[in-house]
Scaffold this motif. Structure first.
Motif, PDB file in Angstrom:
ATOM      1  N   LEU A  15      43.191  45.884  38.166  1.00 47.52           N
ATOM      2  CA  LEU A  15      42.033  46.280  38.971  1.00 47.52           C
ATOM      3  C   LEU A  15      40.892  45.272  38.829  1.00 47.52           C
ATOM      4  CD1 LEU A  15      42.101  50.118  38.333  1.00 47.52           C
ATOM      5  CD2 LEU A  15      42.599  48.945  40.494  1.00 47.52           C
ATOM      6  N   ARG A  16      40.682  44.760  37.624  1.00 49.11           N
ATOM      7  CA  ARG A  16      39.654  43.738  37.424  1.00 49.11           C
ATOM      8  C   ARG A  16      40.006  42.482  38.228  1.00 49.11           C
ATOM      9  NH1 ARG A  16      37.275  42.226  31.736  1.00 49.11           N
ATOM     10  NH2 ARG A  16      39.231  43.175  31.111  1.00 49.11           N
ATOM     11  N   MET A  18      41.786  42.387  40.974  1.00 53.61           N
ATOM     12  CA  MET A  18      41.555  42.693  42.383  1.00 53.61           C
ATOM     13  C   MET A  18      40.074  42.581  42.723  1.00 53.61           C
ATOM     14  SD  MET A  18      44.360  45.781  42.633  1.00 53.61           S
ATOM     15  CE  MET A  18      43.640  46.555  44.059  1.00 53.61           C
ATOM     16  N   LEU A  19      39.226  43.006  41.820  1.00 51.95           N
ATOM     17  CA  LEU A  19      37.779  42.887  42.019  1.00 51.95           C
ATOM     18  C   LEU A  19      37.381  41.414  42.126  1.00 51.95           C
ATOM     19  CD1 LEU A  19      34.963  44.305  42.071  1.00 51.95           C
ATOM     20  CD2 LEU A  19      34.935  44.004  39.590  1.00 51.95           C
ATOM     21  N   LEU A  20      37.905  40.584  41.235  1.00 53.88           N
ATOM     22  CA  LEU A  20      37.619  39.150  41.256  1.00 53.88           C
ATOM     23  C   LEU A  20      38.076  38.527  42.575  1.00 53.88           C
ATOM     24  CD1 LEU A  20      36.891  36.400  39.816  1.00 53.88           C
ATOM     25  CD2 LEU A  20      39.271  36.373  39.063  1.00 53.88           C
ATOM     26  N   ASN A  22      38.663  39.987  45.418  1.00 60.81           N
ATOM     27  CA  ASN A  22      37.866  40.526  46.511  1.00 60.81           C
ATOM     28  C   ASN A  22      36.522  39.796  46.571  1.00 60.81           C
ATOM     29  OD1 ASN A  22      37.534  42.340  48.692  1.00 60.81           O
ATOM     30  ND2 ASN A  22      36.259  43.646  47.403  1.00 60.81           N
ATOM     31  N   HIS A  23      35.931  39.553  45.405  1.00 62.35           N
ATOM     32  CA  HIS A  23      34.657  38.831  45.319  1.00 62.35           C
ATOM     33  C   HIS A  23      34.820  37.394  45.824  1.00 62.35           C
ATOM     34  CE1 HIS A  23      30.706  37.735  43.875  1.00 62.35           C
ATOM     35  NE2 HIS A  23      31.254  36.707  43.228  1.00 62.35           N
ATOM     36  N   TYR A  30      44.414  38.918  47.069  1.00 60.89           N
ATOM     37  CA  TYR A  30      44.037  40.319  46.830  1.00 60.89           C
ATOM     38  C   TYR A  30      45.183  41.243  47.227  1.00 60.89           C
ATOM     39  CZ  TYR A  30      41.749  44.825  47.205  1.00 60.89           C
ATOM     40  OH  TYR A  30      41.437  46.157  47.068  1.00 60.89           O
ATOM     41  N   LYS A  34      47.364  43.575  44.807  1.00 63.43           N
ATOM     42  CA  LYS A  34      47.412  45.018  45.061  1.00 63.43           C
ATOM     43  C   LYS A  34      48.863  45.492  45.152  1.00 63.43           C
ATOM     44  CE  LYS A  34      45.601  48.710  47.897  1.00 63.43           C
ATOM     45  NZ  LYS A  34      44.786  49.080  49.060  1.00 63.43           N
TER      46      LYS A  34
END
Length: 148
Positions: A15-16, A18-20, A22-23, A30, A34
């Motif tokens: 999840l971290r 995916m956040l990176l 996405n950012h 991404y 996922k």
């Protein structure tokens, strides 16, 4: 319980990541991460419920396709196998950390599912090995670009 705890920690790391991604606005990476994360959730479900584990897909590719690319990356990308130096973009470094964490969980799975000289839940152990290859594929994408 150690196996499930390690899966929980690994899910958090995915999840971290995916956040990176996405950012960084890297939609393909991404989506790939996922896909891998959702497969990791399937591994947990299969273990908890005692269900057989179904095969996985990463960016529309099955495991054999991912394996083919990760074993011969120079056939599909502008470079060969990755030799990291620390100068790579953050996505590559984070994906490498994820890949090593998947390997650690694979080792825990072998220990957790070993009875005497036999390992049960080989589907989970094999799936974790495949997940490691999938993350390596994402590393190649992050480093070299589009690929196949």
């Amino acid at each position: 319980i150690e196996f499930r705890g390690r899966i929980d920690s690994l899910e958090a790391e995915f999840l971290r990541g995916m956040l990176l991604l996405n950012h960084e606005k890297d939609e393909r990476l991404y989506k790939g991460l996922k896909d891998a994360y959702l497969h990791l959730r399937k591994i947990m479900r299969a273990e908890v419920l005692g269900e057989p584990l179904k095969s996985f897909e990463l960016l529309g590719m099955d495991y054999e396709e991912v394996r083919r690319v990760t074993h011969r990356p120079s056939d599909y990308f502008s470079g060969g196998h990755l030799v990291l130096t620390g100068g790579e973009r953050p996505a590559v470094i984070h994906l490498n950390c994820l890949r090593t964490r998947v390997r650690e969980v694979e080792i825990i799975a072998v220990k957790a599912f070993k009875e005497e000289l036999e390992t049960h839940r080989n589907d989970i152990v094999e799936s974790l090995n495949r997940l490691s290859s999938a993350v390596y594929y994402l590393m190649l994408l992050a480093q070299y670009g589009q690929g196949e």
